[in-house]
Design a protein around this motif. Sequence first.
Motif, PDB file in Angstrom:
ATOM      1  N   ASP A 183       0.839  -1.202   0.000  1.00  0.00           N
ATOM      2  CA  ASP A 183       0.000   0.000   0.000  1.00  0.00           C
ATOM      3  C   ASP A 183       0.873   1.250   0.000  1.00  0.00           C
ATOM      4  OD1 ASP A 183      -2.054  -1.790   0.272  1.00  0.00           O
ATOM      5  OD2 ASP A 183      -2.282  -1.497   2.437  1.00  0.00           O
ATOM      6  N   SER A 184       1.998   1.158   0.689  1.00  0.00           N
ATOM      7  CA  SER A 184       2.965   2.256   0.738  1.00  0.00           C
ATOM      8  C   SER A 184       4.331   1.651   1.006  1.00  0.00           C
ATOM      9  CB  SER A 184       2.581   3.276   1.829  1.00  0.00           C
ATOM     10  OG  SER A 184       2.308   2.629   3.061  1.00  0.00           O
ATOM     11  N   PHE A 185       5.390   2.456   0.847  1.00  0.00           N
ATOM     12  CA  PHE A 185       6.739   1.924   1.046  1.00  0.00           C
ATOM     13  C   PHE A 185       7.017   1.777   2.532  1.00  0.00           C
ATOM     14  CE2 PHE A 185      11.319   2.579   1.791  1.00  0.00           C
ATOM     15  CZ  PHE A 185      11.776   1.426   1.167  1.00  0.00           C
ATOM     16  N   TYR A 186       7.552   0.595   2.913  1.00  0.00           N
ATOM     17  CA  TYR A 186       7.844   0.298   4.314  1.00  0.00           C
ATOM     18  C   TYR A 186       9.200   0.922   4.667  1.00  0.00           C
ATOM     19  CZ  TYR A 186       8.367  -2.616   8.560  1.00  0.00           C
ATOM     20  OH  TYR A 186       8.532  -3.078   9.850  1.00  0.00           O
ATOM     21  N   ALA A 187       9.140   2.146   5.165  1.00  0.00           N
ATOM     22  CA  ALA A 187      10.375   2.875   5.513  1.00  0.00           C
ATOM     23  C   ALA A 187      10.778   2.478   6.927  1.00  0.00           C
ATOM     24  CB  ALA A 187      10.147   4.377   5.408  1.00  0.00           C
ATOM     25  N   SER A 188      11.139   1.218   7.088  1.00  0.00           N
ATOM     26  CA  SER A 188      11.400   0.670   8.421  1.00  0.00           C
ATOM     27  C   SER A 188      12.794   1.041   8.900  1.00  0.00           C
ATOM     28  CB  SER A 188      11.284  -0.849   8.373  1.00  0.00           C
ATOM     29  OG  SER A 188      11.814  -1.395   9.561  1.00  0.00           O
ATOM     30  N   HIS A 189      12.857   1.673  10.058  1.00  0.00           N
ATOM     31  CA  HIS A 189      14.180   2.039  10.590  1.00  0.00           C
ATOM     32  C   HIS A 189      14.953   0.798  11.015  1.00  0.00           C
ATOM     33  CE1 HIS A 189      11.791   1.729  14.276  1.00  0.00           C
ATOM     34  NE2 HIS A 189      12.881   1.707  14.978  1.00  0.00           N
ATOM     35  N   ASN A 190      14.274  -0.320  11.212  1.00  0.00           N
ATOM     36  CA  ASN A 190      14.969  -1.539  11.607  1.00  0.00           C
ATOM     37  C   ASN A 190      15.470  -2.357  10.421  1.00  0.00           C
ATOM     38  OD1 ASN A 190      14.586  -1.157  14.421  1.00  0.00           O
ATOM     39  ND2 ASN A 190      12.430  -1.636  14.098  1.00  0.00           N
ATOM     40  N   TRP A 191      14.847  -2.179   9.278  1.00  0.00           N
ATOM     41  CA  TRP A 191      15.236  -2.950   8.100  1.00  0.00           C
ATOM     42  C   TRP A 191      16.109  -2.126   7.133  1.00  0.00           C
ATOM     43  CZ3 TRP A 191      14.373  -8.061   6.793  1.00  0.00           C
ATOM     44  CH2 TRP A 191      13.515  -8.769   7.635  1.00  0.00           C
ATOM     45  N   GLN A 192      15.741  -0.896   6.883  1.00  0.00           N
ATOM     46  CA  GLN A 192      16.385  -0.118   5.827  1.00  0.00           C
ATOM     47  C   GLN A 192      17.809   0.270   6.256  1.00  0.00           C
ATOM     48  OE1 GLN A 192      17.612   2.283   3.981  1.00  0.00           O
ATOM     49  NE2 GLN A 192      16.731   1.407   2.129  1.00  0.00           N
ATOM     50  N   PRO A 193      18.851  -0.178   5.516  1.00  0.00           N
ATOM     51  CA  PRO A 193      20.219   0.050   5.999  1.00  0.00           C
ATOM     52  C   PRO A 193      20.661   1.511   5.994  1.00  0.00           C
ATOM     53  CG  PRO A 193      20.233  -1.110   3.902  1.00  0.00           C
ATOM     54  CD  PRO A 193      18.807  -1.047   4.341  1.00  0.00           C
ATOM     55  N   TYR A 194      19.944   2.390   5.294  1.00  0.00           N
ATOM     56  CA  TYR A 194      20.328   3.800   5.352  1.00  0.00           C
ATOM     57  C   TYR A 194      20.098   4.387   6.742  1.00  0.00           C
ATOM     58  CZ  TYR A 194      21.776   4.643   0.602  1.00  0.00           C
ATOM     59  OH  TYR A 194      22.487   4.639  -0.571  1.00  0.00           O
ATOM     60  N   PHE A 195      19.286   3.726   7.544  1.00  0.00           N
ATOM     61  CA  PHE A 195      19.118   4.205   8.929  1.00  0.00           C
ATOM     62  C   PHE A 195      20.446   4.048   9.692  1.00  0.00           C
ATOM     63  CE2 PHE A 195      17.706   4.346  13.292  1.00  0.00           C
ATOM     64  CZ  PHE A 195      16.716   5.305  13.274  1.00  0.00           C
ATOM     65  N   VAL A 196      21.078   2.889   9.539  1.00  0.00           N
ATOM     66  CA  VAL A 196      22.382   2.675  10.187  1.00  0.00           C
ATOM     67  C   VAL A 196      23.453   3.567   9.554  1.00  0.00           C
ATOM     68  CG1 VAL A 196      24.219   0.978  10.548  1.00  0.00           C
ATOM     69  CG2 VAL A 196      21.845   0.361  11.008  1.00  0.00           C
ATOM     70  N   GLU A 197      23.305   3.845   8.274  1.00  0.00           N
ATOM     71  CA  GLU A 197      24.224   4.793   7.625  1.00  0.00           C
ATOM     72  C   GLU A 197      24.197   6.136   8.367  1.00  0.00           C
ATOM     73  OE1 GLU A 197      26.349   4.076   5.536  1.00  0.00           O
ATOM     74  OE2 GLU A 197      26.885   5.798   4.304  1.00  0.00           O
ATOM     75  N   GLY A 198      23.002   6.506   8.857  1.00  0.00           N
ATOM     76  CA  GLY A 198      22.881   7.753   9.612  1.00  0.00           C
ATOM     77  C   GLY A 198      23.386   7.639  11.044  1.00  0.00           C
ATOM     78  N   THR A 199      23.072   6.520  11.707  1.00  0.00           N
ATOM     79  CA  THR A 199      23.488   6.401  13.113  1.00  0.00           C
ATOM     80  C   THR A 199      25.010   6.271  13.245  1.00  0.00           C
ATOM     81  OG1 THR A 199      23.089   4.002  13.139  1.00  0.00           O
ATOM     82  CG2 THR A 199      21.300   5.401  13.930  1.00  0.00           C
ATOM     83  N   GLN A 200      25.708   5.917  12.160  1.00  0.00           N
ATOM     84  CA  GLN A 200      27.170   5.841  12.266  1.00  0.00           C
ATOM     85  C   GLN A 200      27.787   7.209  12.567  1.00  0.00           C
ATOM     86  OE1 GLN A 200      29.588   5.055   8.778  1.00  0.00           O
ATOM     87  NE2 GLN A 200      28.074   6.021   7.430  1.00  0.00           N
ATOM     88  N   THR A 201      27.046   8.290  12.286  1.00  0.00           N
ATOM     89  CA  THR A 201      27.621   9.614  12.549  1.00  0.00           C
ATOM     90  C   THR A 201      27.794   9.856  14.049  1.00  0.00           C
ATOM     91  OG1 THR A 201      25.441  10.712  12.504  1.00  0.00           O
ATOM     92  CG2 THR A 201      26.668  10.591  10.416  1.00  0.00           C
ATOM     93  N   LEU A 202      27.146   9.043  14.885  1.00  0.00           N
ATOM     94  CA  LEU A 202      27.391   9.121  16.332  1.00  0.00           C
ATOM     95  C   LEU A 202      28.866   8.813  16.625  1.00  0.00           C
ATOM     96  CD1 LEU A 202      26.520   9.324  19.314  1.00  0.00           C
ATOM     97  CD2 LEU A 202      25.712   6.963  19.159  1.00  0.00           C
TER      98      LEU A 202
END
Length: 379
Positions: A183-202
Amino acid sequence: MEVASYHCPSCGRNIAADRPRWRCDCGGPLDLAPGPGLSRRDIAATEASLWRYAAALALRDAPRVTLGEGWTPLVRRVWDGCTVYFKLESQMPTGSFKDRGTAVMINHLLEVGVGPIHEDSSGNAGSSIATYAAAAGIPCRVFVPAAAPRAKLVQIAACGAEVCAIPGTRQAVTEAALDAVGDSFYASHNWQPYFVEGTQTLAFELWEQLNFGVPDNILVPTGYGSNILGLDRGFDALERAGEISSRPRLFAVQAANCAAFAAAWNAGADGFVPFAASATVADGIAMQHPVRPTQVLRALRRSRGGVVAVGEDEISPALRALGARGLFVEPTAATAGAALSHLLRDGTISPGETTVVVLTGHGLKAADRIGDLLDSSVG
Ligand SMILES: [Zn+2]
């Protein structure tokens, strides 16, 4: 930067990251291939946000949407007689660390073209995604536990996202979100690896804020483990660029009442093991089925760190002790203070070491619940 590529550790496939995708065709979670690394001359020093590290991120262009996320304060406080650093991820635009991952993921999705999105969350990721979707002009639905703190639900609704409250466990919320795929794109913070791409900036920020040094220990409240994976990836990038020669020990902090990683760690397992769960005031880390358990456990072992599970009766005193130091955080974040006391008490962490405690979410996220915890002193 050219088009980045995903790698699937389950089936070995490599896939161009040129369209919205949340998992591999085999059903496994995807990783992003290693990036170029980060050296100090790559830092855009005039940018007071995580975008000072844009050179290391797998995006093609400058960010299209930003709310100034990242570059959060690192403050020193005394805890149990020992001076440590607290990293105030609670001071992100939406009040939680999730904005690092969300901002990078949403900008990737904007680059490759995305329509309406949905997400499932215990609250903080949902409010983060709702906020960035609003800023980007993307329609958004968020599946949340019906019992999530009201402030988080209000935050999602105030950004114009549709709130889909699901009764039952956190897992029931995830299943509702999986049913909505298509129905819509599943922008899951647990699945989509670009989320970890962002958290690496920590990792990049801690390194820079410690005068290009590496702490000995980092404690992180951990539900799915995106900060553990981000720290592992970020220190990898610094090591690859020759900027660091040692790595911090990473300690995942969980509520003992719902501690998937503690169960696996104590069993010496490489992946998920069944465990009994019950309710915890640390709603942000009450996850029964982490998406990437093997990777998180591997990162913890590689760092020579570990997992600390804290009891419910330890969370409220830690919350008070943080508040008494000017650090007003949600109960989920207070678990890290309780864990630090454990590790100092049993000698795992020594007072002479450089230790960072990541405070992941703001107290205003759960003010009602904090009021209940403190009820003897709140009128
Ligand atoms: Zn695969």
